[in-house]
Design an enzyme around this catalytic site. Structure first.
Site, PDB file in Angstrom:
ATOM      1  N   GLY A  11       7.934 -14.635  -5.121  1.00  0.00           N
ATOM      2  CA  GLY A  11       7.464 -13.593  -4.207  1.00  0.00           C
ATOM      3  C   GLY A  11       7.354 -14.086  -2.776  1.00  0.00           C
ATOM      4  O   GLY A  11       7.496 -15.284  -2.509  1.00  0.00           O
ATOM      5  N   ASN A  37       0.001  -4.531  -5.183  1.00  0.00           N
ATOM      6  CA  ASN A  37      -0.054  -6.002  -5.156  1.00  0.00           C
ATOM      7  C   ASN A  37       1.000  -6.543  -4.189  1.00  0.00           C
ATOM      8  O   ASN A  37       0.891  -7.647  -3.693  1.00  0.00           O
ATOM      9  CB  ASN A  37       0.155  -6.600  -6.561  1.00  0.00           C
ATOM     10  CG  ASN A  37       1.323  -6.010  -7.323  1.00  0.00           C
ATOM     11  OD1 ASN A  37       1.916  -5.023  -6.902  1.00  0.00           O
ATOM     12  ND2 ASN A  37       1.669  -6.603  -8.450  1.00  0.00           N
ATOM     13  N   GLY A  39       3.231  -6.517  -0.629  1.00  0.00           N
ATOM     14  CA  GLY A  39       2.792  -6.248   0.738  1.00  0.00           C
ATOM     15  C   GLY A  39       3.682  -6.881   1.762  1.00  0.00           C
ATOM     16  O   GLY A  39       4.110  -8.007   1.601  1.00  0.00           O
ATOM     17  N   HIS A  40       4.025  -6.115   2.777  1.00  0.00           N
ATOM     18  CA  HIS A  40       4.645  -6.744   3.931  1.00  0.00           C
ATOM     19  C   HIS A  40       4.297  -5.974   5.198  1.00  0.00           C
ATOM     20  O   HIS A  40       3.999  -4.792   5.165  1.00  0.00           O
ATOM     21  CB  HIS A  40       6.147  -6.947   3.746  1.00  0.00           C
ATOM     22  CG  HIS A  40       6.915  -5.694   3.538  1.00  0.00           C
ATOM     23  ND1 HIS A  40       7.240  -5.229   2.297  1.00  0.00           N
ATOM     24  CD2 HIS A  40       7.425  -4.826   4.417  1.00  0.00           C
ATOM     25  CE1 HIS A  40       7.921  -4.122   2.428  1.00  0.00           C
ATOM     26  NE2 HIS A  40       8.053  -3.844   3.694  1.00  0.00           N
ATOM     27  N   THR A  41       4.319  -6.732   6.288  1.00  0.00           N
ATOM     28  CA  THR A  41       3.956  -6.143   7.568  1.00  0.00           C
ATOM     29  C   THR A  41       5.228  -5.918   8.364  1.00  0.00           C
ATOM     30  O   THR A  41       6.082  -6.790   8.428  1.00  0.00           O
ATOM     31  CB  THR A  41       3.041  -7.122   8.340  1.00  0.00           C
ATOM     32  OG1 THR A  41       2.026  -7.529   7.428  1.00  0.00           O
ATOM     33  CG2 THR A  41       2.420  -6.488   9.547  1.00  0.00           C
ATOM     34  N   THR A 232       3.390 -11.368 -13.031  1.00  0.00           N
ATOM     35  CA  THR A 232       2.847 -10.026 -12.845  1.00  0.00           C
ATOM     36  C   THR A 232       3.173  -9.219 -14.102  1.00  0.00           C
ATOM     37  O   THR A 232       3.806  -9.731 -15.027  1.00  0.00           O
ATOM     38  CB  THR A 232       3.380  -9.388 -11.540  1.00  0.00           C
ATOM     39  OG1 THR A 232       2.597  -8.214 -11.262  1.00  0.00           O
ATOM     40  CG2 THR A 232       4.859  -9.031 -11.628  1.00  0.00           C
ATOM     41  N   THR A 292      -0.084 -11.701   2.520  1.00  0.00           N
ATOM     42  CA  THR A 292      -0.269 -10.451   3.274  1.00  0.00           C
ATOM     43  C   THR A 292      -1.299  -9.562   2.591  1.00  0.00           C
ATOM     44  O   THR A 292      -2.041  -8.836   3.236  1.00  0.00           O
ATOM     45  CB  THR A 292       1.048  -9.621   3.309  1.00  0.00           C
ATOM     46  OG1 THR A 292       2.159 -10.494   3.280  1.00  0.00           O
ATOM     47  CG2 THR A 292       1.119  -8.710   4.488  1.00  0.00           C
ATOM     48  N   THR A 293      -1.322  -9.607   1.259  1.00  0.00           N
ATOM     49  CA  THR A 293      -2.210  -8.713   0.518  1.00  0.00           C
ATOM     50  C   THR A 293      -3.614  -9.297   0.378  1.00  0.00           C
ATOM     51  O   THR A 293      -4.605  -8.601   0.525  1.00  0.00           O
ATOM     52  CB  THR A 293      -1.597  -8.394  -0.874  1.00  0.00           C
ATOM     53  OG1 THR A 293      -0.344  -7.761  -0.650  1.00  0.00           O
ATOM     54  CG2 THR A 293      -2.475  -7.483  -1.685  1.00  0.00           C
ATOM     55  N   THR A 294      -3.709 -10.594   0.112  1.00  0.00           N
ATOM     56  CA  THR A 294      -5.030 -11.175  -0.154  1.00  0.00           C
ATOM     57  C   THR A 294      -5.451 -12.232   0.864  1.00  0.00           C
ATOM     58  O   THR A 294      -6.586 -12.694   0.831  1.00  0.00           O
ATOM     59  CB  THR A 294      -5.040 -11.839  -1.552  1.00  0.00           C
ATOM     60  OG1 THR A 294      -4.003 -12.829  -1.575  1.00  0.00           O
ATOM     61  CG2 THR A 294      -4.808 -10.842  -2.662  1.00  0.00           C
ATOM     62  N   LEU A 325      14.622 -20.339   7.530  1.00  0.00           N
ATOM     63  CA  LEU A 325      15.243 -21.659   7.699  1.00  0.00           C
ATOM     64  C   LEU A 325      14.540 -22.439   8.814  1.00  0.00           C
ATOM     65  O   LEU A 325      14.356 -23.649   8.728  1.00  0.00           O
ATOM     66  CB  LEU A 325      16.737 -21.479   8.033  1.00  0.00           C
ATOM     67  CG  LEU A 325      17.515 -22.774   8.213  1.00  0.00           C
ATOM     68  CD1 LEU A 325      17.647 -23.527   6.896  1.00  0.00           C
ATOM     69  CD2 LEU A 325      18.900 -22.518   8.800  1.00  0.00           C
TER      70      LEU A 325
HETATM   71  P1  IMP Z   1      -0.924  -9.263 -10.194  1.00  0.00           P
HETATM   72  O1  IMP Z   1       0.446  -8.727  -9.931  1.00  0.00           O
HETATM   73  O2  IMP Z   1      -1.941  -8.829  -9.183  1.00  0.00           O
HETATM   74  O3  IMP Z   1      -1.365  -9.019 -11.609  1.00  0.00           O
HETATM   75  O4  IMP Z   1      -0.868 -10.858 -10.052  1.00  0.00           O
HETATM   76  C1  IMP Z   1      -0.137 -11.687 -10.964  1.00  0.00           C
HETATM   77  C2  IMP Z   1       0.544 -12.829 -10.244  1.00  0.00           C
HETATM   78  O5  IMP Z   1       1.560 -12.324  -9.404  1.00  0.00           O
HETATM   79  C3  IMP Z   1      -0.385 -13.640  -9.328  1.00  0.00           C
HETATM   80  O6  IMP Z   1       0.045 -14.986  -9.338  1.00  0.00           O
HETATM   81  C4  IMP Z   1      -0.133 -13.048  -7.953  1.00  0.00           C
HETATM   82  O7  IMP Z   1      -0.419 -13.953  -6.919  1.00  0.00           O
HETATM   83  C5  IMP Z   1       1.355 -12.758  -8.063  1.00  0.00           C
HETATM   84  N1  IMP Z   1       1.787 -11.671  -7.174  1.00  0.00           N
HETATM   85  C6  IMP Z   1       1.631 -10.349  -7.351  1.00  0.00           C
HETATM   86  N2  IMP Z   1       2.175  -9.655  -6.348  1.00  0.00           N
HETATM   87  C7  IMP Z   1       2.702 -10.565  -5.515  1.00  0.00           C
HETATM   88  C8  IMP Z   1       3.451 -10.455  -4.298  1.00  0.00           C
HETATM   89  O8  IMP Z   1       3.751  -9.368  -3.786  1.00  0.00           O
HETATM   90  N3  IMP Z   1       3.826 -11.643  -3.734  1.00  0.00           N
HETATM   91  C9  IMP Z   1       3.549 -12.842  -4.297  1.00  0.00           C
HETATM   92  N4  IMP Z   1       2.881 -12.984  -5.444  1.00  0.00           N
HETATM   93  C10 IMP Z   1       2.463 -11.858  -6.047  1.00  0.00           C
END
Ligand code: IMP
Length: 413
Positions: A11, A37, A39-41, A232, A292-294, A325
């Site tokens: 991700g 879950n 996210g991008h800006t 996920t 970006t999300t958390t 890069l």
């Molecule tokens: P969940 O999707 O919130 O259940 O999280 C499960 C796993 O997927 C965790 O390790 C999260 O950090 C990861 N994850 C979920 N969505 C993203 C994303 O958009 N980018 C990166 N990691 C993600």
């Protein structure tokens, strides 16, 4: 026909930038899995938008945006994102009536389960994704189309809460007040009912249009093919995009895989090329590697050819984009993982279990000055050698190279 953009790592590869770059070529942009879950800006005309649920086509005034059946929708978040736009994007948005809904209790369950897992926590985004998909598979979930009949939906939810009373108590979660819940659902209905439709039928009726499937999360987080259980809860790979939209396999035209020039991961789970030393810290700092999300700091490490090949094969990638890069500018040497070792045995594929895996690296000479470069010939010689080394080893054409956050800082080969 549909093109697909899919992440090849864990991700945050920068899919959003490539989607933004190519979105103008498409009439329909589709999200097919995941939820908020992701996210991008994106910055448009100086205004910053944080997209979590809305497809990126909302930035293109001519595109139609589809939230497909495979997405889990938190209506509160969707309404918030819609309202953040100062122009009416609702006319350009369709939400599948088959998409499952995330309700507040899913979020509470997600957080409570993580708490109870203690040191074995997955490190989820805490957005209720897993519990909503679990209800879908257990056939007790709630679909967006059910907002059409609130009385019936309330009856179903009352039964659901009754069945889960003991479980909720164990997790120390309160069953919602039913009057408040009804008000909430009525609000969702008022705000979204015009957008809710059978999007599968809509896509079938528009097969002659150019469609873009916008992947969320990434291959190594796939529920089946990722590093289970640290994944996920959806199928993030190309075939998941078909299930999650209702498009038939033959509608898929081109698959573009996105990877960073190095690797990052948020949350727990195996990560063979993680660098816990200075190099990892330098990548995090130079690459602004925070979620970006958390907002969580991302774990950082080197490019992994074994993982990339696995992801490219799973998705059937036609071409690859290598992002960020420029973040490797200033390293004297850069490492690339070309194989794995376990119990003194060499492994040249991505195994189902990564326990005990150690990366085998080659070191290449570093470079400086790739930031902002827009032409292949202007890249520093060693940066070109790095890209060519990756290309030879992943066996797929690297068409895009990103050298900065700006839309223009991109090399197209
Ligand atoms: P969940 O999707 O919130 O259940 O999280 C499960 C796993 O997927 C965790 O390790 C999260 O950090 C990861 N994850 C979920 N969505 C993203 C994303 O958009 N980018 C990166 N990691 C993600």
């Amino acid at each position: 026909m549909a093109d697909l953009i899919v992440g090849l790592q864990w991700g945050d590869e920068g899919k959003g930038k490539i989607v933004d770059l190519v979105a103008k070529n498409y009439d329909i942009v589709i999200r097919s899995q995941g939820g908020h879950n992701a996210g991008h800006t994106v910055v448009v005309d100086g205004k910053k938008y944080a997209l979590h649920l809305l497809p990126s086509g909302v930035l293109n005034p001519n595109a139609m945006n589809v939230i497909g059946n495979g997405v889990v929708v938190y209506p509160k978040q969707l309404i918030k994102e819609i309202n953040e736009f100062d122009h009416d994007i609702k006319k350009k948005l369709l939400v599948s009536d088959k998409a499952h809904m995330i309700l507040d209790h899913h979020i509470q369950i997600d957080k409570a389960r993580e708490r109870l897992r203690g040191k074995n926590a997955i490190g989820t985004t805490g957005r209720g994704i897993g519990p909503a998909y679990a209800d879908k598979i257990a056939r007790v979930g709630v679909r967006m189309g059910e907002l059409r009949n609130i009385d019936k939906l309330m009856e179903k939810l009352a039964h659901y809460y009754e069945m889960n009373k003991g479980y909720f108590e164990y997790l120390e979660i309160e069953i919602p007040d039913m009057n408040e819940l009804r008000k909430e659902l009525e609000f969702y209905k008022d705000e979204l009912i015009e957008n809710i439709t059978d999007t599968t039928k809509y896509l079938w009726d528009n097969m002659d249009k150019n469609m873009l499937l916008e992947g969320a999360q990434a291959t190594l987080l796939d529920i089946d093919h990722g590093t289970y259980p640290y994944v996920t809860s959806s199928n993030t790979i190309a075939s998941g995009a078909l299930t999650g939209s209702g498009l038939p396999p033959k509608a898929l035209n081109k698959v573009i895989g996105i990877a960073k020039a190095y690797t990052t991961r948020v949350g727990n789970g195996p990560f063979p090329t993680e660098d816990l030393g200075e190099a990892g810290d330098k990548i995090r700092e130079q690459g602004h590697e925070f979620g970006t999300t958390t907002g969580r700091p991302r774990r950082c490490g080197w490019f992994d050819i074994i993982a990339a090949r696995y992801a490219i094969t799973l998705n059937g990638c036609d071409e690859v984009a290598i992002m960020k890069l420029d973040v490797l500018d200033g390293f004297e040497k850069v490492k690339v993982c070309v194989g794995y070792e376990r119990d003194k045995e060499e492994i040249d594929y991505f195994p189902s279990e990564l326990d005990g895996i150690k990366p085998i690296y080659v070191e290449l000479d570093g470079w400086s000055g790739s930031a902002g470069v827009t032409k292949w010939e202007d890249l520093p010689e060693n940066a070109k050698k790095y890209i060519e080394f990756l290309e030879d080893n992943i066996g797929t054409h690297i068409k895009y190279i990103s050298t900065g956050a700006d839309r223009n800082s991109t090399i197209i080969r």
